[in-house]
Design a protein around this motif. Structure first.
Motif, mmCIF file in Angstrom:
data_model
loop_
_atom_site.group_PDB
_atom_site.id
_atom_site.type_symbol
_atom_site.label_atom_id
_atom_site.label_comp_id
_atom_site.label_asym_id
_atom_site.label_seq_id
_atom_site.Cartn_x
_atom_site.Cartn_y
_atom_site.Cartn_z
ATOM 1 N N ILE B 140 6.079 -15.206 -17.661
ATOM 2 C CA ILE B 140 4.973 -14.527 -16.983
ATOM 3 C C ILE B 140 5.349 -13.046 -16.910
ATOM 4 O O ILE B 140 6.476 -12.709 -16.531
ATOM 5 C CB ILE B 140 4.758 -15.096 -15.558
ATOM 6 N N VAL B 154 5.775 -19.235 -9.065
ATOM 7 C CA VAL B 154 4.375 -18.830 -8.929
ATOM 8 C C VAL B 154 4.362 -17.310 -8.836
ATOM 9 O O VAL B 154 5.073 -16.727 -8.011
ATOM 10 C CB VAL B 154 3.734 -19.447 -7.669
ATOM 11 N N HIS B 156 2.158 -13.492 -8.977
ATOM 12 C CA HIS B 156 0.913 -12.730 -8.927
ATOM 13 C C HIS B 156 1.009 -11.631 -9.979
ATOM 14 O O HIS B 156 1.890 -10.790 -9.929
ATOM 15 C CB HIS B 156 0.702 -12.127 -7.539
ATOM 16 N N ARG B 157 0.101 -11.696 -10.932
ATOM 17 C CA ARG B 157 0.168 -10.812 -12.082
ATOM 18 C C ARG B 157 -0.978 -9.815 -12.022
ATOM 19 O O ARG B 157 -2.130 -10.190 -11.815
ATOM 20 C CB ARG B 157 0.030 -11.711 -13.320
ATOM 21 N N GLU B 158 -0.648 -8.547 -12.209
ATOM 22 C CA GLU B 158 -1.690 -7.510 -12.171
ATOM 23 C C GLU B 158 -2.347 -7.384 -13.529
ATOM 24 O O GLU B 158 -1.676 -7.146 -14.529
ATOM 25 C CB GLU B 158 -1.056 -6.156 -11.854
ATOM 26 N N VAL B 163 -6.186 -9.736 -10.093
ATOM 27 C CA VAL B 163 -4.858 -10.352 -10.016
ATOM 28 C C VAL B 163 -4.981 -11.784 -10.508
ATOM 29 O O VAL B 163 -5.901 -12.503 -10.120
ATOM 30 C CB VAL B 163 -4.350 -10.351 -8.549
ATOM 31 N N GLU B 164 -4.088 -12.192 -11.383
ATOM 32 C CA GLU B 164 -4.048 -13.578 -11.827
ATOM 33 C C GLU B 164 -2.877 -14.256 -11.128
ATOM 34 O O GLU B 164 -1.771 -13.718 -11.146
ATOM 35 C CB GLU B 164 -3.794 -13.668 -13.335
ATOM 36 N N VAL B 165 -3.119 -15.409 -10.551
ATOM 37 C CA VAL B 165 -2.017 -16.176 -9.988
ATOM 38 C C VAL B 165 -1.597 -17.174 -11.064
ATOM 39 O O VAL B 165 -2.394 -18.001 -11.501
ATOM 40 C CB VAL B 165 -2.438 -16.905 -8.694
ATOM 41 N N MET B 166 -0.357 -17.034 -11.526
ATOM 42 C CA MET B 166 0.125 -17.863 -12.627
ATOM 43 C C MET B 166 1.285 -18.728 -12.148
ATOM 44 O O MET B 166 2.022 -18.335 -11.251
ATOM 45 C CB MET B 166 0.658 -16.988 -13.767
ATOM 46 N N GLU B 167 1.462 -19.855 -12.804
ATOM 47 C CA GLU B 167 2.635 -20.663 -12.481
ATOM 48 C C GLU B 167 3.283 -21.188 -13.750
ATOM 49 O O GLU B 167 2.621 -21.367 -14.782
ATOM 50 C CB GLU B 167 2.253 -21.818 -11.554
#
Ligand code: FAD
Ligand code: AMP
Lengths: 325, 249
Positions: B140, B154, B156-158, B163-167
């Motif tokens: 990520i 987990v 938080h991607r800008e 913002v995308e929350v990725m895991e």
């Protein structure tokens, strides 16, 4: 065959602005190598319906890879799909240096075992080699580099290459996606839209940026009004002082530890012009500074300056720009 | 839990960059070198994850010349437990760097590998995802914050406009951007303790660098601008200049 692959982007079925720029940059290379431009568009079912539009920028073919669950960017599926296609003897593969391209291009490079030049601002074919100009040290120097690998992987800086018309067939061809988004290791749980942020500061052709001289987040409506008057291609930016104070999100920060921007027009309002801020915006085409201190360093890089209180100058500026309609 | 943080020695962001006599590199004279700012964020994130987990190990790794030991010592002073210097010439070819880091990481068995989003010298923004591919780990990028949730990271991607929350399951590679936390300053105690922490040196397995620098040059000077005037009275003239001279409105 010295074809060039342009990896384009869409969101909600609409091609993103960067796509035309990537195809145009690819065409510039293909003209020198005597090849064709093939655009590659990946997305959910139906995402390719507008793909044919890319013919207008010079794409002879538009390869469309549609797959379930690709509404959001799925790094693993995208990387595998691009890598499978990029292996077909291309001279170069171009990406936008957007959020997606910055994530995707290095993965593809590693899969193909070829080097990657990121964030190019100029491209030139010289004696069969692709010479890539790219900023280093946050734009305090520029490097001309040559990639020893085939295909040559490059991401291009948004707003730097113009999307220009050059009619080509734009023949849509469907190809398969590699892998399955549902079983990818990296999953998107949720997408949250940023508060008020319409267009990203890194890609916007016009940027209105505020600094500590705005005196507090409650005055940001003055900047928002100016942004709205300038239209939908304008985004808000901020200095680090503002972000560190919690007035604005980091996504809006311009500078060495924020975004590097190259808009046509940049307004620096109440921003002193520290070295680290200048690093992020000095390649803007036209810079306007509004600052109450006539000795602020920002005036050294500004094309046009107004010495005055932002709280007075901004409403007037918004009013005058609205008049232009 | 073991976290490896990749850090790089770069010129301080205030440095005046000058091109060296060879026309291909920078003149290091007078430049202060520091840990790349995003790598400081990555290290801070690692230390916070370790604390939140109530234990674990943080290892700082760099590919660089002997001088890079200085930045590893800073990492140890901030709180890393040990450090590895992979000795070799830093290169613009992120894939070569990733190769050297991957060789080391295959021996480290880390649960989490953190990098900066970009190193502020070459600004390539590529080593993280390349490293992940070489190690066949999920990755990520540009995470402003991360949290561990039963075997998953987990983040938080800008991204543009949101913002995308990725895991992703661990072991995973995550590149870090500025988040809520400022990197901690090394305490005096930390600096003293750093002297006793292990710092291992090895040769970097960089392989061939496949990006050739033909020329390094200074950015074009911006033509001198002008002050249009003072206060609101200057606004009509500013708008005129933007329309008629700059043709941007
Ligand atoms: C490692 C590192 C990385 C950094 N990265 C970044 C980065 O990415 N981006 C960044 O921006 N900074 C960065 N900085 C910080 C940078 O050094 C400056 O501190 C910062 O840019 C200052 O923000 P500012 O101009 O908003 O605030 P200030 O420097 O406080 O300037 C405020 C300005 O507003 C003017 N002003 C005050 N009142 C008014 C008014 N009423 N109307 C009009 N003007 C007014 C003042 O004259 C002044 O010029 C970094 C620093 C470091 C050490
Ligand atoms: N020589 C290096 N040694 C260790 N880590 C590195 C090195 N170069 C880059 N990195 C890591 O990779 C990140 C991204 O760097 P880059 O791709 O060069 O912008 C940096 O923030 C570091 O975490």
């Amino acid at each position: 065959m010295a074809n060039v692959l342009a990896v384009v982007e869409q969101r909600d079925g609409a091609l993103r602005r960067i796509s035309g720029e990537v195809v145009s940059a690819a065409r510039q290379i293909a003209e020198a190598t005597g090849g064709e431009v093939h655009a590659l568009l990946i997305g959910p079912q139906g995402a390719g319906s507008n793909g044919g539009e890319l013919g207008r920028y010079g794409a002879a073919k538009v390869l469309v890879a549609e797959g379930a669950g690709l509404d959001n960017y799925s790094p693993e599926v995208f990387a595998a799909t691009v890598a499978a296609q990029a292996g077909n003897g291309y001279f170069a593969v171009l990406f936008g240096a957007s959020s997606q391209g910055r994530d995707l291009a290095p993965r593809v490079a590693a899969k193909l075992d070829v080097p990657l030049a990121g964030d190019a601002t100029a491209l030139e074919v010289d004696g069969g080699e692709l010479v890539v100009t790219r900023p280093v040290y946050a734009g305090r120097a520029f490097a001309k580099v040559v990639l020893k690998g085939e295909p040559r992987l490059v991401s291009i800086r948004p707003n730097t290459f113009r999307a220009t018309d050059a009619e080509a067939a734009g023949a849509v061809e469907n190809i398969g996606v590699e892998g399955d988004a549902a079983s990818a290791r990296v999953q998107v749980r949720e997408v949250k839209a940023a508060s008020g942020g319409k267009l990203d500061v890194g890609e916007a052709p016009i940027v209105v940026a505020g600094g500590r001289g705005m005196k507090g987040p409650e005055h940001w409506n003055l900047l928002e009004d100016l942004r709205d008057a300038l239209g939908s291609t304008c985004a808000l930016g901020a200095s680090r002082a503002v972000v560190d104070s919690g007035w604005r999100p980091h996504a809006e920060q311009v500078g060495q530890t924020g975004k590097t921007v190259s808009p046509q027009l940049y307004f620096a309002v109440g921003i002193s012009g520290a070295m680290q801020h200048l690093a992020g915006m000095r390649s803007a085409r036209t810079i306007v500074a509004i600052n109450k201190d006539p000795d602020a360093p920002i005036f050294k890089v500004a094309d046009f300056g107004v010495v005055g209180d932002a709280h007075e100058v901004l409403p007037k500026l918004t009013e005058e720009i609205r008049k232009l309609g | 839990m073991k976290i490896v943080v990749c850090i790089k020695r770069v010129p301080d962001t205030e440095s005046r960059i000058r091109v060296a006599g060879d026309g291909r590199s920078i003149d290091p004279a007078g430049i202060k070198f520091v840990m790349s700012p995003y790598d400081e964020f990555a290290l801070e994130t690692a230390l916070r994850v370790k604390d939140a987990q109530g234990g674990g190990e943080v290892v700082a790794v760099t590919v660089g010349e002997a001088t890079s030991a200085e930045q590893l010592r800073s990492a140890l002073a901030m709180g890393a437990d040990s450090a590895v210097l992979l000795k070799g010439q830093p290169t613009l070819d992120g894939l070569a760097t990733a190769r050297a880091l991957a060789a080391e990481l295959r021996e480290q068995n880390a649960d989490l590998v953190l990098l900066g989003m970009k190193a502020v010298d070459a600004d390539q923004q590529q080593v993280g995802p390349m490293l992940a591919e070489l190690l066949d780990m999920p990755c990520i990028t540009v995470a402003a914050s991360i949290a561990m949730e039963d075997g998953k990271v987990v983040a938080h991607r800008e991204v543009e406009g949101g913002v995308e929350v990725m895991e992703a399951p661990t072991p995973a590679v995550v590149s870090i951007t500025k988040g809520e936390y400022e990197p901690r300053y090394p305490s005096l105690k930390g600096i003293m303790a750093a002297k006793k922490k292990p710092l291992q040196e090895k040769d970097a397995e960089l392989g061939e660098s496949r990006i050739e620098v033909r020329e390094l040059s200074m950015p074009p000077e911006r033509p001198a601008g002008r002050i249009i005037g003072q206060g609101v009275d200057a606004v009509p003239d500013l708008v005129r200049a933007l329309r008629e001279e700059a043709k941007v409105l």
